[in-house]
Motif scaffolding. Structure first.
Motif, short mmCIF file in Angstrom:
data_model
loop_
_atom_site.label_atom_id
_atom_site.label_comp_id
_atom_site.label_asym_id
_atom_site.label_seq_id
_atom_site.Cartn_x
_atom_site.Cartn_y
_atom_site.Cartn_z
N GLU A 12 0.88 -1.21 -0.18
CA GLU A 12 0.05 0.21 -0.03
C GLU A 12 0.94 1.33 0.03
O GLU A 12 0.23 2.30 -0.46
N VAL A 13 1.95 1.18 0.49
CA VAL A 13 3.03 2.43 0.47
C VAL A 13 4.08 2.44 -0.45
O VAL A 13 4.91 3.16 -0.30
N TYR A 14 4.10 1.53 -1.53
CA TYR A 14 5.00 1.46 -2.29
C TYR A 14 5.07 2.70 -3.17
O TYR A 14 6.55 3.32 -3.37
N PRO A 15 4.33 3.57 -3.39
CA PRO A 15 4.49 5.00 -3.91
C PRO A 15 5.42 5.82 -3.05
O PRO A 15 6.05 6.74 -3.49
N LEU A 16 5.43 5.60 -1.75
CA LEU A 16 6.23 6.31 -0.69
C LEU A 16 7.67 5.73 -0.41
O LEU A 16 8.51 6.24 0.21
N ALA A 17 7.73 4.51 -1.04
CA ALA A 17 9.10 3.70 -0.67
C ALA A 17 10.45 4.54 -0.66
O ALA A 17 11.25 4.43 0.00
N TRP A 18 10.63 5.27 -1.62
CA TRP A 18 11.81 6.34 -1.75
C TRP A 18 12.32 7.28 -0.71
O TRP A 18 13.32 7.47 -0.43
N LEU A 19 11.32 7.35 0.10
CA LEU A 19 11.40 8.13 1.38
C LEU A 19 11.92 7.34 2.51
O LEU A 19 12.40 8.04 3.48
N VAL A 20 11.71 6.07 2.60
CA VAL A 20 12.37 5.32 3.70
C VAL A 20 13.69 5.27 3.92
O VAL A 20 14.58 5.12 2.87
N GLY A 21 14.05 5.71 5.26
CA GLY A 21 15.56 5.70 5.28
C GLY A 21 15.86 6.83 6.30
O GLY A 21 14.96 7.63 7.03
N ARG A 22 17.27 7.15 6.74
CA ARG A 22 17.66 8.06 7.81
C ARG A 22 18.21 9.21 6.91
O ARG A 22 19.01 9.01 6.09
N TRP A 23 17.93 10.42 7.02
CA TRP A 23 18.33 11.62 6.35
C TRP A 23 18.73 12.81 7.23
O TRP A 23 18.25 12.84 8.30
N ARG A 24 19.56 13.53 6.75
CA ARG A 24 20.25 14.66 7.55
C ARG A 24 20.61 15.70 6.40
O ARG A 24 21.00 15.30 5.29
N GLY A 25 20.30 16.81 6.51
CA GLY A 25 20.57 17.80 6.00
C GLY A 25 20.62 19.50 6.54
O GLY A 25 20.01 19.45 7.63
N VAL A 26 21.02 20.26 5.94
CA VAL A 26 21.14 21.82 6.14
C VAL A 26 20.14 22.50 5.33
O VAL A 26 19.93 22.48 4.24
#
Length: 196
Positions: A12-26
């Motif tokens: 059901e959440v495959y369209p959002l799969a590319w967001l899964v992970g740990r992110w850091r930024g400025v």
């Protein structure tokens, strides 16, 4: 490197799969009545196999001067990742947690490769926000549908968020209508995936 769906992710959440992970930024925080500041965002998007993604974000204010102009499209110049020690010593500006899911509600006007998205976020400043929007083509657009705040919570009446994947980076921005001000830019920056 080809993209692989995270293990155990609900279809059901495959369209959002590319967001899964740990992110850091400025990025840069700027709003009427708020000192223009350089910030670092830590974002975790994960799942437990349910038909939703869990979301957690912490925004911290970094010491030092803010460049007059930061080009969000620039490769690395003003967006070098700060050291862990610098982040640990930074003041927490905001923290939020919530859930993202792909909606089953049909929405007119979306292209075949766009999917409706519902997001529920709770902010440590005493605010709950329900967002509705869409995901597709490596982009998410969200607009607040309902906002409530506690008696001492931040007086925010509207929010709009954008997320976009560009060459493996996650660009993000948030506009706010708060404290009697009209909807306008609040914070923007770019994130790097830490668990690639």
């Amino acid at each position: 490197m080809p993209f692989a769906f995270p293990e155990g992710l609900a279809p059901e959440v495959y369209p959002l799969a590319w967001l899964v992970g740990r992110w850091r930024g400025v990025g840069v925080l700027e709003y009427p009545g708020v000192t223009r500041s350089r910030v670092v965002a830590d974002v975790v998007v994960d799942h437990d196999g349910g038909p939703y993604l869990r979301y957690e974000s912490t925004l911290r204010v970094l010491d030092g001067e803010v460049p007059d102009r930061i080009d969000l499209g620039a490769p690395d110049a003003d967006f070098a990742l700060p050291a862990d020690a610098q982040v640990a010593g930074a003041t927490v500006w905001s923290a939020e947690t919530g859930y993202w899911r792909v909606s089953t509600k049909a929405v007119d006007g979306l292209a075949d490769d766009q999917h409706p998205v519902e997001v529920m976020l709770a902010d440590a400043a005493g605010r709950l926000t329900a967002y509705f929007g869409w995901v597709g083509r490596g982009r998410v657009e969200l607009t607040s549908q309902r906002m409530i705040h506690s008696p001492t919570g931040a007086d925010v009446s509207e929010s709009r968020r954008l997320y976009g994947s560009v060459h493996g980076r996650l660009f993000w921005s948030e506009d706010l209508a708060a404290f009697g001000n009209p909807l306008q830019s609040y914070v923007a920056g770019q994130l790097t995936r830490l668990d690639a």
